[in-house]
Design a protein around this motif. Structure first.
Motif, PDB file in Angstrom:
ATOM      1  N   SER A  81       0.836  -1.194   0.000  1.00  0.00           N
ATOM      2  CA  SER A  81       0.000   0.000   0.000  1.00  0.00           C
ATOM      3  C   SER A  81       0.872   1.246   0.000  1.00  0.00           C
ATOM      4  O   SER A  81       1.895   1.313   0.698  1.00  0.00           O
ATOM      5  CB  SER A  81      -0.907   0.016   1.236  1.00  0.00           C
ATOM      6  N   SER A  82       0.463   2.257  -0.753  1.00  0.00           N
ATOM      7  CA  SER A  82       1.211   3.521  -0.794  1.00  0.00           C
ATOM      8  C   SER A  82       1.093   4.297   0.508  1.00  0.00           C
ATOM      9  O   SER A  82       1.800   5.285   0.703  1.00  0.00           O
ATOM     10  CB  SER A  82       0.699   4.387  -1.953  1.00  0.00           C
ATOM     11  N   GLU A  83       0.208   3.859   1.411  1.00  0.00           N
ATOM     12  CA  GLU A  83       0.055   4.544   2.694  1.00  0.00           C
ATOM     13  C   GLU A  83       1.145   4.154   3.687  1.00  0.00           C
ATOM     14  O   GLU A  83       1.248   4.754   4.757  1.00  0.00           O
ATOM     15  CB  GLU A  83      -1.316   4.216   3.303  1.00  0.00           C
ATOM     16  N   HIS A  94       0.231   9.675  -4.816  1.00  0.00           N
ATOM     17  CA  HIS A  94      -0.163   8.332  -4.374  1.00  0.00           C
ATOM     18  C   HIS A  94      -0.447   7.402  -5.553  1.00  0.00           C
ATOM     19  O   HIS A  94      -0.096   6.211  -5.517  1.00  0.00           O
ATOM     20  CB  HIS A  94      -1.403   8.414  -3.472  1.00  0.00           C
ATOM     21  N   VAL A 141      -3.678   1.119  10.511  1.00  0.00           N
ATOM     22  CA  VAL A 141      -3.424   1.117   9.067  1.00  0.00           C
ATOM     23  C   VAL A 141      -3.293  -0.344   8.654  1.00  0.00           C
ATOM     24  O   VAL A 141      -2.274  -0.978   8.935  1.00  0.00           O
ATOM     25  CB  VAL A 141      -2.148   1.905   8.710  1.00  0.00           C
ATOM     26  N   CYS A 143      -2.552  -2.915   6.109  1.00  0.00           N
ATOM     27  CA  CYS A 143      -1.820  -2.931   4.840  1.00  0.00           C
ATOM     28  C   CYS A 143      -1.531  -4.366   4.424  1.00  0.00           C
ATOM     29  O   CYS A 143      -0.871  -5.111   5.157  1.00  0.00           O
ATOM     30  CB  CYS A 143      -0.505  -2.161   4.995  1.00  0.00           C
TER      31      CYS A 143
END
Length: 466
Positions: A81-83, A94, A141, A143
């Protein structure tokens, strides 16, 4: 050897450097590519301690240097994930990062990564963990990730190493980059020293991808050559170890829980990082004999414990702007108390205001997986602000994962992440010095295996067209 003229020199054979070279090869780049690393080829990276012996103080450390870098030899997890993984999306967006993650993930699969994606558990279970996190004042988060495993990562990167060598990339190990060469406003290459002696590489393009291990060196280069940069955060914390039974729900549903909080009274950012179900706590050695704790997770070999890092971010800018030096001093003081080894302490003893003794560890449910860690008092070296943040955060996590803050929970110190130097660059990864690009964790833009690989892969594609 004198000076050699080449097209591209890549300093550092970690994920960012590897994928930069790989992208150049895939794009049919016809020029000469030289990759330097102070460590060893992947097949020679054998840690005496992991083989069952004591830490031999290898110089440089075989866990943190060499082909594939430090990340692949600690836990080998690819966040999808780009987060997660740093601030690269702030630089290029993103959508661009997420698209590149898909491409890089495909490369890892082609070279033998496990097809299974962890952390894609049933949504009701994830939602339940998220609700508990919200009630505790934390952010979850979730992911998805691909777990290479420490032992299988070695095999995968060995294939990548052979592929690059067969494609004509000149891989030079046991070679230290001593200086970035700058003339006027342009970088003209690097000075290096290897088995054959000292020499210069005059290059059209210079790529510095030295990882966390080389962050301090890159910061010195930036100061010396006035490469535009600014101090970023440095992470100071501990590695926590609990029984697998405590983490079972999170391990089964998410594999790795990424929790973020801003506990009172200081409200620094505190987060979990690098969770290793059934894993092993390990030691890494940095320059100057600094011993730092980390964690490993294998595909086949498992322990009765789960370990993860809890990291507290610190920012320094005025009047002091050397966060890496600050974190090193914290580590040195902790090492002093442990007589050069990693310190371990039970959470209950910290809360009771006492040190931990070996006899207390021996009768605990949580048996340390780092066998030569020294029982002691990490609070005698950990800054008050960081320790206060960590304890408050652990008590909040206990509301999400009951038993996490049990009296027998182990805390190892020091856990330090050196990627604080933020090199200023444009969307093409060009720095203020013409001909110089800085990639990966040492650049301050990425944190972790996948994002460093993505930055390298994108940079390589741009260089091929330059």
């Amino acid at each position: 050897m004198g000076a050699q003229d080449i097209d591209v020199v890549i300093v550092g054979a970690g994920p960012a450097g590897i994928f930069c070279a790989l992208a150049l090869v895939e794009c049919g780049f016809a020029g000469s590519i030289v990759m330097l690393d102070k460590g060893l080829a992947v097949e020679d990276r054998v840690c005496p301690k992991q083989a069952g012996g004591p830490c031999a103080g290898c110089d440089p450390c075989r866990i943190t240097t060499g082909f594939s870098g430090a990340g692949a030899f600690s836990d080998g997890k690819l966040s999808l994930s780009s987060e997660v993984g740093g601030d690269l999306p702030d630089l290029i967006g993103h959508e661009a990062v997420q698209a590149a993650i898909g491409e890089v993930d495909g490369v890892y699969l082609a070279f033998g990564a496990d097809g299974r994606v962890e952390g894609a558990g049933p949504r009701p279970e994830v939602d339940g963990i998220r609700l508990s996190a919200i009630e505790a004042g934390l952010k979850l988060v979730d992911c998805p990730l691909r777990h290479l495993g420490t032992e299988r990562a070695r095999e995968l990167y060995a294939r990548l190493e052979r592929h690059l060598a067969d494609a004509g990339v000149d891989l030079r190990f046991r070679t230290t980059c001593t200086q970035v060469l700058v003339e006027g406003d342009a970088c003209t290459g690097v000075a290096a020293e290897g088995p054959e002696g000292a020499y210069e590489l005059r290059a059209r393009h210079t790529v510095v991808a030295t990882g966390r291990r080389g962050a301090d060196w890159l910061e010195r280069m930036c100061r010396e050559h006035r490469i535009a940069h600014g101090p970023g955060p440095v992470d100071i914390g501990v590695r926590v170890e609990v029984r697998n039974e405590v983490m079972r729900t999170v391990n089964d549903v998410l594999y790795e829980s990424k929790l973020i909080g801003y506990p009172k009274p200081f409200k620094n950012k505190v987060r979990t990082f690098c969770q290793n179900p059934g894993g092993f706590v390990s030691q890494e050695n940095y320059d100057g004999g600094l011993a730092v704790v980390n964690g490993h997770s294998y595909k086949e070999r498992k322990s009765a414990n789960t370990n993860l890092a809890i990291l507290c971010s610190h920012n320094f800018s005025e009047p002091f702007d050397q966060p890496i030096a600050y974190a090193q001093k914290v580590g040195e003081l902790t090492n002093m108390l442990g007589d050069g080894r990693i310190l371990v302490q039970r959470l209950g003893d910290i809360l009771d205001g006492k040190r931990t003794w070996d006899k207390e560890l021996r009768r605990s449910n949580v048996a340390p997986t780092l066998g030569d860690a020294v029982a002691g008092d990490i609070t005698a070296a950990m800054p008050y602000r960081a320790m206060t943040n960590i304890l408050a955060f652990m008590l909040a996590v206990d509301k999400v994962v009951p038993g996490f803050a049990a009296p027998e929970t182990l805390l190892y110190s020091p856990e330090l992440k050196f990627y604080s130097n933020r090199v200023k660059m444009d969307e093409g990864f060009r720095t203020s010095v013409r001909g110089l690009r800085c990639l990966g964790d040492s650049s301050g833009w990425t944190r972790g295996l996948m994002m460093a690989s993505v930055m390298g892969y994108l940079a390589g594609g741009l260089l091929a067209d330059a």
